[in-house]
Design a protein around this motif. Structure first.
Motif, short mmCIF file in Angstrom:
data_model
loop_
_atom_site.label_atom_id
_atom_site.label_comp_id
_atom_site.label_asym_id
_atom_site.label_seq_id
_atom_site.Cartn_x
_atom_site.Cartn_y
_atom_site.Cartn_z
N THR A 138 0.83 -1.20 0.00
CA THR A 138 0.00 0.00 0.00
C THR A 138 0.87 1.25 0.00
OG1 THR A 138 -0.18 0.13 2.42
CG2 THR A 138 -1.82 -1.22 1.27
N TYR A 171 -5.57 -1.52 -7.15
CA TYR A 171 -5.66 -2.31 -5.94
C TYR A 171 -4.31 -2.34 -5.24
CZ TYR A 171 -6.47 -6.18 -2.73
OH TYR A 171 -6.58 -6.92 -1.59
N ASP A 209 -2.63 -4.11 -1.35
CA ASP A 209 -2.67 -4.58 0.04
C ASP A 209 -1.24 -4.91 0.44
OD1 ASP A 209 -2.05 -7.11 -1.00
OD2 ASP A 209 -4.09 -7.87 -0.83
N ARG A 247 -6.27 -12.07 -9.64
CA ARG A 247 -7.16 -10.97 -9.27
C ARG A 247 -7.95 -10.51 -10.50
NH1 ARG A 247 -8.23 -8.65 -4.94
NH2 ARG A 247 -6.52 -9.76 -3.91
N VAL A 296 -9.55 -7.57 -12.51
CA VAL A 296 -9.23 -6.15 -12.64
C VAL A 296 -10.03 -5.54 -13.79
CG1 VAL A 296 -6.90 -6.37 -11.70
CG2 VAL A 296 -7.27 -6.62 -14.18
#
Length: 451
Positions: free
Chosen positions: A297, A377, A379, A406, A408
């Motif tokens: 992040t 995104y 994390d 993922r 997207v």
């Protein structure tokens, strides 16, 4: 932090600006003068190579070493090489150049214990610059003008004691005395000093004339005699940003300053005042923290490249700092797919990392990564972003121990895509609503675009 032309001084003093071009340069579209001819150059649009590291091999071989690599670097997509300070410094053949003495001795005057510099002779650096230009690569000079070193002792009335401020270089050019350093009759100090070295006073007309105003100034000699194309300014915290602006305005050329600060707003302010680019230390430290602390992040944090990508020179390591150890290729995957002008460090490319993977990322940067960025995104372990120019790309960074997938949102509807890094064999087709599932390898990355 951690210079021949065998032209006599009188001839240099007669040298005029008749061969200079009044050129306007904006970002990647630049014009420079090489051997009297106008050539379009592209520094700032592809990838820069920092063509040295701290304590490169001595003995005057480095310019030839770099000359031998230029063609392959050009083929890989490098458009500029940044050289270390190229003129004679106090420590002569042992110096990395950051203790400058004679700005006009590129390796032909016997002074400071050597004739050649650590890197080689005048003839060898001229050959290197010619080789670079023949391969359509710009040459960026490292400019150290905050401080000098190697002067003789003289009585200094401003300190009431002796100072090492009597500079009489063998070139006979830019002689200096206590009047040209701090303290003096203008002021006691400027923005900053370094390591106790004599600190040049940029408010002195004499200093300004020799740096960039005179027809035989450092700026114009480097540009029109040596044929450097651009400038990397060392330790710009030590003087005001107008110094960089005046130097650049005198000769043009891609210009970047080393403003060592992790605050993106501070970097942006300096670039606005200097009208030049800056190394994006804010980006560097965010990448360091993201990879060291398993917190991707951090890549969503404030950086110069997000405030003004046209002024941001991004990097993963350099001759001064190398704090990104774990999964360093992921940091290169970040800067070579995102906005800004990326700089690759010599040792990372030639010694420490997988050159084929770096070449692949350089190709992606030059051929696929353009336009604005949409952050999709992030994390602890995963980071996904989209570049929106041209055919576009999706960059997926995975710092976990296993493959990740993922969904997207892309810019492509009902379109087959593939991973241009070769990590994944998938060739999915995006849905009609532009969504698609992509994957990335453990402690790796993938870059997706239309097939």
């Amino acid at each position: 932090m951690k210079y021949i032309f065998t032209i006599v001084a009188s001839a240099l003093l007669m040298w005029s600006c008749s061969n200079e071009a009044d050129v306007s340069k904006k970002n990647a579209e630049e014009v420079t003068v090489h051997n009297g001819n106008f050539e379009p150059k592209s520094a700032g649009s592809k990838v820069m190579m920092q063509a040295f590291y701290w304590d490169v091999p001595g003995g005057g071989t480095w310019w030839n070493t770099i000359s031998g690599k230029v063609a392959s670097w050009a083929s890989a997509g490098i458009d500029a090489i940044w050289l270390p300070p190229a003129t004679k410094a106090q420590n002569g053949g042992y110096s990395m150049g950051y203790d400058p003495f004679d700005y006009f001795d590129f390796g032909s005057y016997n002074q400071m214990g050597s004739t050649e510099t650590r890197f080689g002779s005048l003839t060898e650096i001229q050959s290197l610059i010619t080789t670079a230009h023949n391969n359509n690569i710009d040459v960026i000079a490292d400019i150290v003008i905050n401080h000098n070193s190697g002067g003789a002792s003289e009585y200094n009335p401003y300190t009431g004691s002796n100072t090492w401020t009597n500079f009489t270089p063998a070139s006979g050019l830019f002689l200096r005395s206590y009047n040209d350093f701090h303290p003096n009759n203008v002021h006691a100090s400027d923005a900053g000093s370094f390591g106790g070295y004599p600190d040049l006073c940029h408010d002195k007309a004499y200093v300004q004339d020799w740096l960039y105003n005179n027809s035989n100034s450092i700026a114009k000699y480097y540009k029109n005699v040596m044929h450097f194309d651009g400038w990397r300014f060392d330790y710009v915290k030590g003087f005001e940003p107008w110094v960089v602006k005046n130097f650049k305005n005198a000769v043009g050329g891609f210009t970047v300053g080393e403003y060592w600060d992790a605050n993106a707003a501070t970097l942006e302010s300096w670039t606005n005042n200097a009208e030049a680019s800056a190394f994006d230390f804010a980006c560097y430290y965010k990448m360091r923290d993201a990879l060291a602390n398993n917190d991707l992040t951090q890549l969503n944090g404030d950086m110069l490249l997000k405030r003004n990508p046209y002024r941001a020179v991004t990097f993963v390591s350099n001759h001064d700092t190398n704090e990104i150890f774990n999964n360093k290729l992921l940091a290169y995957a970040y800067i070579l797919t995102h906005e800004g002008y990326p700089c690759v460090f010599y040792r990372d490319y030639e010694e420490w990392l997988d050159k084929s993977k770096l070449n692949n990322l350089i190709w992606i940067h030059n051929n696929k990564a353009s336009g604005s960025t949409t952050y999709l995104y992030a994390d602890n372990d995963e980071y996904v972003a989209r570049r929106n120019g041209g055919s576009g790309i999706i960059i997926y960074i995975n710092n976990s121990d296993s493959w990740q997938e993922r969904w997207v949102d892309t810019n492509w509807a009902s379109t087959k895509i593939k991973d241009y890094t070769g990590s994944s064999g998938w060739e999915p087709v995006t849905q009609a609503d532009t969504w698609v599932k992509v994957e990335a390898p453990p402690h790796g990355y993938s870059v997706w675009s239309v097939k």
